[in-house]
Design an enzyme around this catalytic site. Structure first.
Site, PDB file in Angstrom:
ATOM      1  N   ALA A 252      12.948 -15.859 -20.448  1.00  0.00           N
ATOM      2  CA  ALA A 252      12.309 -15.739 -21.760  1.00  0.00           C
ATOM      3  C   ALA A 252      10.824 -15.388 -21.666  1.00  0.00           C
ATOM      4  O   ALA A 252      10.080 -15.974 -20.889  1.00  0.00           O
ATOM      5  CB  ALA A 252      12.472 -17.043 -22.533  1.00  0.00           C
TER       6      ALA A 252
ATOM      7  N   ALA B  95      -2.576 -16.276 -26.637  1.00  0.00           N
ATOM      8  CA  ALA B  95      -2.152 -15.228 -25.712  1.00  0.00           C
ATOM      9  C   ALA B  95      -0.638 -15.199 -25.497  1.00  0.00           C
ATOM     10  O   ALA B  95      -0.162 -14.686 -24.485  1.00  0.00           O
ATOM     11  CB  ALA B  95      -2.867 -15.376 -24.363  1.00  0.00           C
TER      12      ALA B  95
ATOM     13  N   GLU C 256       2.151 -12.970 -30.497  1.00  0.00           N
ATOM     14  CA  GLU C 256       1.266 -11.941 -31.029  1.00  0.00           C
ATOM     15  C   GLU C 256       1.848 -10.525 -31.002  1.00  0.00           C
ATOM     16  O   GLU C 256       1.533  -9.714 -31.889  1.00  0.00           O
ATOM     17  CB  GLU C 256      -0.062 -11.974 -30.269  1.00  0.00           C
ATOM     18  CG  GLU C 256      -0.856 -13.221 -30.560  1.00  0.00           C
ATOM     19  CD  GLU C 256      -1.801 -13.617 -29.440  1.00  0.00           C
ATOM     20  OE1 GLU C 256      -2.942 -13.976 -29.739  1.00  0.00           O
ATOM     21  OE2 GLU C 256      -1.385 -13.579 -28.264  1.00  0.00           O
TER      22      GLU C 256
END
Length: 332
Positions: A282, A87, A287
């Site tokens: 950040a 994720a 993905e």
């Protein structure tokens, strides 16, 4: 006949588990006897650069050299749970846990330095270059090594936990805040389609990625390259060919993947818009850099031959079949 077309696709992606699922990372920071600092975190490295980012975040927070940090990960005996390498959550979630643990560690260092230096307060103490010193007088300082030698029993360490913000969506209204933060991507490609063979060649590509803050730009560029090639492979090559529940393309002689001859250099654009809740701003991009690639390629194919491919992979036989179908319909 060779026809050219351009395609664009944009996407947004919510990092983390989402939808109210507990998304927790834990970290431990420990002072070693040799004055170096160990980071204990159960964050798995699967090629996304997590180990590098973890050390960078720790070094930046502690204001020490990267060489003075020892990272322990992927060791369930000694490391606290930091959740899965999934994720796109490790930079954000576990990075935050490491940063919080390091900040607590700094306060512990100051308290110990106050005791060693016989000060009456920790005010004005600075942690830098593996030393703790008074801002007004760098002569009044104590090194991490000296602090470690003054720890008589147990470990000198700090621990912290970070939980990502996520709210389960309302099943009735569909409303909620299932993810935080979100990251945004845009991909543009130009293709050539051979209408006789159905072969698609990508001749130019650009990819823009929102990263929050680029902790390590070179790794981000590498991630964009890898994500693009995975998206290209998913769109044009990879076909399990499942028939009656059986995978027919069960070996690499049948299951095709792009080689270096099928890939191109990509124009990579890093967009920095720091995320206030992230470690040094950040975001994770593991993905997201794959998601818009296939739609961009399919849009480019459509722009080239005015045929919409709705089934992946867009192999030559499917493109030829689609072209024949359009031609047949036009003749009716």
């Amino acid at each position: 006949m060779i026809k050219r077309g351009k395609g664009l696709a944009i996407s947004y992606y919510g990092t983390g588990y989402g939808n109210g699922y507990p998304d927790v990372s834990n970290a431990i920071v420990r002072l070693n006897k040799d004055g170096k600092v160990s980071i204990f975190v159960g964050g798995t490295e699967v090629g996304q650069g997590a180990k590098t980012v973890f050390v960078q975040i720790a070094a930046e927070t502690l204001n020490i050299n990267i060489e003075d940090i020892i990272l322990y990960s992927e060791d369930t005996i000694n490391t606290p749970d930091a959740g899965t390498a999934a994720a796109s959550r490790q930079t954000y979630n576990t990075g935050n846990a490491i940063k919080l643990a390091c900040e607590k560690f700094i306060e512990e260092l100051k308290a110990k330095a106050k005791e060693i230096l016989n000060l009456d307060s920790t005010e004005g103490l600075i942690v830098s270059d593996s030393n703790v010193y008074l801002n007004s007088s760098k002569n009044d300082k104590v090194s991490f090594l000296e602090i470690a030698s003054n720890v008589k029993n147990g470990f000198f360490e700090s621990q912290a936990s970070f939980t990502a913000h996520t709210v389960e969506m309302d099943v009735e209204t569909g409303q909620g805040e299932p993810y935080w933060p979100y990251t945004f991507s845009a991909c543009e490609v130009e293709v050539e389609v051979n209408t006789l063979t159905g072969i698609v060649n990508i001749i130019h590509a650009r990819f823009a990625q929102d990263v929050g803050k680029a902790v390590n730009p070179r790794m981000i560029e590498g991630q964009i390259d890898g994500g693009f090639y995975m998206g290209q492979s998913y769109c044009l090559f990879e076909d399990l060919n499942i028939v009656d529940g059986k995978i027919m393309n069960n070996k690499y002689s049948k299951y095709l993947l792009p080689t270096s001859m099928d890939t191109i250099d990509i124009d990579k654009i890093i967009i920095e818009d720091p995320e206030s809740t992230a470690p040094f701003g950040a975001k994770g991009i593991g993905e997201p850099v794959t998601i818009p690639v296939a739609p961009a390629i399919l849009n480019a194919i459509y722009d080239a031959i005015n045929v919409r491919i709705n089934e992946l992979p867009a192999t030559p036989d499917k493109i030829i079949s689609a072209l024949k179908k359009v031609k047949s319909e036009d003749q009716l």
